[in-house]
Design an enzyme around this catalytic site. Structure first.
Site, short mmCIF file in Angstrom:
data_model
loop_
_atom_site.label_atom_id
_atom_site.label_comp_id
_atom_site.label_asym_id
_atom_site.label_seq_id
_atom_site.Cartn_x
_atom_site.Cartn_y
_atom_site.Cartn_z
N ASP A 451 6.51 16.06 -10.15
CA ASP A 451 6.59 16.80 -9.21
C ASP A 451 6.54 18.35 -9.16
O ASP A 451 5.04 17.79 -9.73
CB ASP A 451 7.98 16.88 -10.11
N GLU A 454 4.25 18.08 -3.27
CA GLU A 454 3.64 18.42 -2.22
C GLU A 454 2.83 18.65 -1.73
O GLU A 454 2.25 18.12 -0.20
CB GLU A 454 4.91 19.20 -1.13
N ASP A 529 15.70 17.03 -4.37
CA ASP A 529 17.19 17.62 -4.66
C ASP A 529 17.89 17.30 -3.75
O ASP A 529 18.21 18.62 -3.42
CB ASP A 529 16.40 19.16 -4.89
#
Length: 852
Positions: A451, A454, A529
């Protein structure tokens, strides 16, 4: 996990990447195709438009046996046929091409094209068996036609290809009114990116942490600069292999133009012919790779929240699944299992004995997946930090110091501090980081969740690292401008390769939030999300369909929505859709109430239990379909146009979908709906639940209740099923049920293996061909002898077939020779239009003969 701009993980708010989005918009405006094409805007002497230099006279090319090579003062162009149907177009402003390196493309050996080259008065053509590429040399204009001369793709005659002094490039393509545009990876909006009224959409490719996104949010977590264009059922694709920030404008600035470009790097795109849409996907994934065959347990039901802790809560969750007899295979642990959010640690107050807990859960049939983020804390004595410093494995500032930034360890309750970031573009750093999973693997962790990759950084205006941070880039240093979009892909690669080294004969399971084209080789993806509302439920379908078309087959959205609180109806409807997400996981935010199948009381628990049971009932079909995806690149979750390209009624359909070859899913997506409209494409269709036959090419309306899931089987379909089990470990020895719907002639194949190891790569699998043939007097269902050496545990074979009349007789023949006596173990019955035939599954050639 979302990013935050405070030091407490409980206070989330949405972060807009203003610098990133603003820069992209500025680039779009600089090259607005709607700019006036008069003498004030276009200079014939300099060939410029609004500061962009149009590629002009490239001179007469040279064919070197592999590529057409053009050179001029503006740079170098190469047009390379990789096969008869895949053409590469590459331009650099330099006089010579630099390193030919790609993080996305792994295979350019796609065949041996038969090429003819002609040059005639400033126009050069390159022809293969199926394509003709025409290059107008001054100004540069490239077009593609098929072997019959039909125009497939062409540069816009006015704008063509342009470059700027800052290193950017832009390509303008003609966009006919009857064209449909699909793909572009993880994007919100409708399935057809052309838009409903030809207004079109514009998208940026810049991986971004988009907490609580909505159907208008862009950019997202994953960048895939690939699109497919279809016209009247005929398809081609274009893949821009460039990791810099890029954009795609689909008729947004000007209705008749599709424009794409990037802020740096070479222009490097692949034209991929179909003409069938499936062929485009197959060829694109031949270039960029396909998903590995996943472990069977990962296709079961997954339960997650941010976060399940302490250990007693995790055990209570597992016990409730088994007590309520709700099937489930995977429990996920979010960041609160860690010691102050430090990767590769455990909070031993919350989880005092992780190996024992993991062992006990495995005995109950549960696998555990743990989150690991790419931000080791700056802390001497913490092994990942010390080792990373010693190995020089971290991302650098421009002055060669290690870049430090605030992520989750900066929000720790005790001793908060900044983090460093592994440079996954450095092969040595990837190998080192992959080795850090050893302690987790040794204690029994089943899979890894990457996670924040990015990469997301807190308390920064652009939500990520500074653009001048420095990366190794496989030995050719560059900045984040080039690596940002591929950082998550490279992290999941590090994890996948690390798990592969640590468990050499087990299939790794990795989930990632961020990735780039080709990332399907390493990890499943979930689109971050999302929110708990009906719009997000509806949005999930076209988003996942677009990801599948873009190579990512193993995908699924957070069921119930991550942010917010769904009511029982929304959660149940979402779970019904989630049965057909390739990756099926419920998830919820820290401040959200529980989102387990039983959280809304007994009525909804019963509905939700039946939905999850349907998932387990269909696991043989689902696993078979995922094997097809791993072998061919054709996604499990398919837009209707992919299966029915000639039915123009489905070109824009994003609220229904196919799962595999034969199942059409038309879920209820409107709150309180009692009458549900369904469009059935061309052909015969059968209600999965009742066997009622419908003619295709028509709209139908059906009454629905809270527990209704409209599901249809294509005529001639084979649906492979099993009795409901509580977890995948209970599957061996259960009957194989084969539901067949009538057709004069139809075929299918069924793939099986042990579901865990890599032995299938060495022939330890079983694949059988199924063939139906029918006439007025009889129906035969033939099953071939198996290919491969794997054989399942002894079991019963149950043939189920919807039919309009009762058979006179049913016989089963086994063995390689025809005429073998009917199997004495045969039992059959006919009730309410369903024929059921039971016999032993001997894993040999079998023939069912049904006489009328």
């Amino acid at each position: 996990m979302p990013q935050t701009d405070t030091v407490t993980p409980k206070n989330h708010r949405r972060i807009f990447n203003t610098i990133i989005c603003g820069a992209t918009v500025a680039c779009l405006l600089m090259f607005s195709p709607s700019a006036p094409a008069d003498e004030s805007a276009v200079s014939s002497a300099t060939n410029t438009i609004a500061g962009w230099q149009i590629l002009g006279n490239l001179g007469v090319p040279v064919w070197d046996g592999k590529a057409l090579l053009f050179h001029s003062a503006q740079g170098s162009l190469a047009i390379t046929p990789l096969s008869d149907d895949v053409i590469r177009v590459r331009f650099t402003s330099a006089q010579e091409f630099g390193r030919d390196h790609s993080y996305a493309v792994i295979n350019q050996d796609l065949g041996t094209p038969h090429v003819t080259v002609k040059n005639d008065d400033g126009v050069t053509s390159l022809q293969t068996a199926s394509l003709k590429v025409t290059v107008q040399q001054s100004p540069l204009r490239i077009s593609f036609t098929d072997s019959d001369g039909n125009l497939l793709d062409a540069d816009d005659p006015q704008y063509g290809t342009s470059i700027s002094g800052g290193g950017s490039f832009r390509v303008a393509k003609q966009l006919p009114d009857d064209a449909h545009i699909y793909g572009l990876g993880e994007k919100t909006g409708v399935l057809d990116k052309r838009g409903w009224q030809l207004g079109g959409y514009a998208y940026a490719m810049w991986n971004s942490d988009t907490y609580s996104y909505d159907p208008s949010t862009d950019p997202m977590y994953v960048s895939v600069p690939f699109y497919m264009e279809t016209r009247n059922g005929r398809a081609h694709g274009i893949f821009l292999d460039n990791t810099w920030r890029s954009f795609f404008d689909i008729g947004h600035e000007q209705q008749g133009l599709l424009t794409f470009g990037a802020d740096g790097g070479d222009l490097n795109y692949y034209f991929i012919n179909g003409p069938d849409p499936k062929k485009v996907v197959e060829r694109y994934t031949a270039l960029t790779g396909r998903m590995p065959l996943p472990p069977l347990w990962s296709l079961g039901y997954n339960q997650c929240r941010y976060s399940y802790y302490p250990e007693a809560r995790v055990r209570r969750l597992a016990n409730t699944f088994r007590k309520e007899q709700v099937p489930g295979d995977v429990i996920w642990l979010d960041i609160h299992y860690q010691d102050n959010y430090k990767p590769f640690t455990w909070n031993l107050q919350r989880f005092p004995d992780p190996p024992k807990m993991l062992s006990d859960l495995r005995a109950q049939g549960f696998h555990v997946v743990t989150i690991v983020d790419p931000h080791p804390k700056v802390e001497k004595g913490y092994a990942p930090y010390d080792e990373g410093v010693a190995g020089d494995y971290f991302v650098k500032n421009a002055d060669d110091s290690n870049y430090e930034g605030p992520v989750w360890p900066s929000a720790a309750e005790q001793n908060p501090g900044p983090s460093v970031f592994p440079d996954f573009s450095n092969p040595s750093a990837r190998k080192w980081y992959g080795s850090l999973y050893k302690s987790f693997i040794d204690m029994g962790v089943a899979g890894i969740w990457n996670d924040m990759d990015e990469p997301a950084v807190f308390r920064t205006l652009n939500g990520t690292m500074p653009l001048d941070t420095v990366f190794d880039n496989e030995g050719q240093p560059t900045t984040q401008k080039e690596i940002h979009n591929v950082y998550g892909q490279l992290m999941s690669r590090s994890t996948f390769e690390g798990l592969s080294q640590l468990r050499p004969n087990e299939r790794p399971f990795v989930l990632t939030r961020a990735s780039f084209a080709g990332g399907q080789r390493y990890a499943a993806v979930w689109p971050g999300d999302n929110t708990s509302d009906w719009a997000s439920l509806r949005q999930s379908i076209p988003m996942l369909l677009g990801m599948g078309l873009s190579g990512f087959s193993f995908v699924g959205c957070d069921i119930g929505g991550f942010v917010g609180s769904p009511d029982g109806e929304l959660y149940s409807r979402w779970l019904q859709v989630g049965v057909f997400y390739p990756f099926m996981r419920s998830h919820s935010n820290l401040d959200s109430p529980d989102k387990e199948p039983w959280s809304w009381g007994p009525v909804f628990e019963n509905i939700n239990k039946h939905s999850i049971e349907l998932r387990y009932e269909l696991l043989p079909y689902i696993y078979n379909t995922m094997h097809q995806a791993a072998e061919t690149g054709i996604p499990a979750l398919r837009p209707l146009f992919l299966e029915f390209p000639d039915d123009l009624n489905v070109a824009k359909t994003g609220n229904e979908f196919m799962f595999g070859d034969d199942l059409l899913v038309a879920p209820v997506l409107i709150q309180g709906e009692t009458n549900h409209a369904v469009y059935l494409p061309t052909g015969d269709w059968y209600d999965y639940w009742t066997g009622h036959k419908f003619a295709g090419g028509t709209n139908i309306e059906m009454a629905v209740t809270l527990d209704s899931l409209p599901l249809f089987v294509r005529g001639g379909g084979f649906i492979f099923r099993q009795p409901v089990v509580q977890f995948t470990g209970q599957m061996p020895g259960n009957p194989l049920r084969v539901l067949v719907t009538p057709a004069k002639d139809s075929k299918a194949s069924l793939y099986e293996d042990d579901g865990e190891s890599l032995d299938y790569r060495h022939g330890r699998f079983m694949e059988r061909q199924f063939h139906q043939a029918s006439n007025d007097q009889q129906t035969t269902i033939e099953i071939s002898s198996p290919e491969g050496s794997y054989r399942p545990v002894a079991r019963t074979l149950i043939l189920e077939m919807w039919m309009s009349r009762q058979p006179k007789s049913v016989a089963v023949q086994t063995g390689a020779q025809s005429g073998v006596a009917a199997n004495p173990s045969l039992h059959w019955k006919f009730s309410k239009g369903l024929l059921t035939v039971k016999t032993a599954d001997n894993f040999e050639a079998t023939k069912f003969v049904i006489e009328y």
